[in-house]
Design a protein around this motif. Structure first.
Motif, mmCIF file in Angstrom:
data_model
loop_
_atom_site.group_PDB
_atom_site.id
_atom_site.type_symbol
_atom_site.label_atom_id
_atom_site.label_comp_id
_atom_site.label_asym_id
_atom_site.label_seq_id
_atom_site.Cartn_x
_atom_site.Cartn_y
_atom_site.Cartn_z
ATOM 1 N N PRO A 226 -14.103 3.562 -13.354
ATOM 2 C CA PRO A 226 -15.305 2.932 -13.891
ATOM 3 C C PRO A 226 -15.363 3.020 -15.414
ATOM 4 O O PRO A 226 -16.081 2.275 -16.053
ATOM 5 C CB PRO A 226 -16.452 3.711 -13.244
ATOM 6 C CG PRO A 226 -15.859 4.909 -12.626
ATOM 7 C CD PRO A 226 -14.385 4.696 -12.502
ATOM 8 N N ALA A 227 -14.571 3.898 -15.997
ATOM 9 C CA ALA A 227 -14.552 4.039 -17.458
ATOM 10 C C ALA A 227 -13.744 2.930 -18.129
ATOM 11 O O ALA A 227 -13.858 2.732 -19.331
ATOM 12 C CB ALA A 227 -13.980 5.398 -17.838
ATOM 13 N N ASN A 228 -12.936 2.202 -17.368
ATOM 14 C CA ASN A 228 -12.138 1.131 -17.946
ATOM 15 C C ASN A 228 -13.027 -0.088 -18.149
ATOM 16 O O ASN A 228 -13.525 -0.663 -17.187
ATOM 17 C CB ASN A 228 -10.952 0.800 -17.035
ATOM 18 C CG ASN A 228 -9.959 -0.130 -17.698
ATOM 19 O OD1 ASN A 228 -10.195 -0.624 -18.801
ATOM 20 N ND2 ASN A 228 -8.853 -0.369 -17.028
ATOM 21 N N PRO A 229 -13.258 -0.517 -19.396
ATOM 22 C CA PRO A 229 -14.234 -1.578 -19.667
ATOM 23 C C PRO A 229 -13.875 -2.935 -19.063
ATOM 24 O O PRO A 229 -14.767 -3.716 -18.748
ATOM 25 C CB PRO A 229 -14.276 -1.658 -21.198
ATOM 26 C CG PRO A 229 -13.084 -0.930 -21.693
ATOM 27 C CD PRO A 229 -12.642 -0.003 -20.605
ATOM 28 N N ASP A 230 -12.580 -3.226 -18.858
ATOM 29 C CA ASP A 230 -12.249 -4.545 -18.308
ATOM 30 C C ASP A 230 -12.189 -4.553 -16.780
ATOM 31 O O ASP A 230 -11.956 -5.591 -16.172
ATOM 32 C CB ASP A 230 -10.948 -5.083 -18.907
ATOM 33 C CG ASP A 230 -9.717 -4.279 -18.525
ATOM 34 O OD1 ASP A 230 -9.819 -3.345 -17.703
ATOM 35 O OD2 ASP A 230 -8.633 -4.587 -19.060
ATOM 36 N N GLY A 231 -12.419 -3.411 -16.147
ATOM 37 C CA GLY A 231 -12.453 -3.348 -14.684
ATOM 38 C C GLY A 231 -11.098 -3.502 -14.019
ATOM 39 O O GLY A 231 -11.006 -3.586 -12.797
ATOM 40 N N GLN A 232 -10.042 -3.523 -14.793
ATOM 41 C CA GLN A 232 -8.693 -3.666 -14.246
ATOM 42 C C GLN A 232 -8.046 -2.292 -14.067
ATOM 43 O O GLN A 232 -8.405 -1.336 -14.748
ATOM 44 C CB GLN A 232 -7.832 -4.524 -15.194
ATOM 45 C CG GLN A 232 -8.326 -5.953 -15.335
ATOM 46 C CD GLN A 232 -8.336 -6.676 -14.004
ATOM 47 O OE1 GLN A 232 -7.331 -6.705 -13.296
ATOM 48 N NE2 GLN A 232 -9.478 -7.233 -13.638
#
Length: 171
Positions: free
Chosen positions: A79-85
């Motif tokens: 969830p910490a990855n801003p692009d959701g990938q």
């Protein structure tokens, strides 16, 4: 030549002579010399020369004999990855470490450390604890092979058989 005698070329080769023991050396500016065993598996030599005497105890405390072992890279969601990938993350990266001047006696001998992922580590594992972990991972791999994969295949077969093939279809 005696036919019953073994030919020198038929004899097994002699084992190689053991390599001389490696040593590290720390020398201070006052000429004090400290030396110790440098394990064959250690990848760095902590030797230093011309060290100010007041830095000797800190230098000894920092000695870490280590060898790294690669882990396995997986694309992980966070969830910490801003692009959701998914982001490639190395899991189960390991090392063998020995800190001969550590304050804790257990780390003055070689131990295994495993970086699971993120901020999670298994540290200071002895050979028995590492073997227990290896057996647990084999059990998990067997469960994935013999339980999870067949169940997933059955679930997908059932799903494609009983679920409409068009997205959002309603019956």
């Amino acid at each position: 030549m005696n036919p019953a005698a073994t030919s020198p070329s038929a004899l097994p080769p002699l084992p190689p002579a053991p390599a001389p023991a490696r040593r590290w050396v720390i020398t201070t500016t006052t000429g004090e010399t400290i030396t110790g065993h440098l394990p064959a598996w250690a990848t760095a030599d902590p030797s230093e020369h011309g060290l100010p005497p007041k830095e000797l105890s800190a230098c000894l405390a920092d000695i870490n004999h280590s060898r790294q072992f690669p882990g396995h890279v997986l694309p992980l969601y966070s969830p910490a990855n801003p692009d959701g990938q998914p982001t490639p993350v190395e899991i189960l990266h390991g090392s063998i470490d020995c800190n001969p001047y550590a304050t804790a006696p257990d780390t003055r001998i070689p131990v295994a450390n495993l970086h699971l992922a993120g901020e999670y580590w298994l540290t200071d594992l002895d050979p028995h604890e590492l073997a227990q972990l290896a057996n647990g991972l084999r059990t998990l791999a067997d469960r994935l092979d013999h339980d999870t994969i067949p169940t997933l295949i059955d679930a997908r077969t059932d799903w494609t058989t009983h679920h409409p093939h068009t997205a959002g279809a309603r019956s």
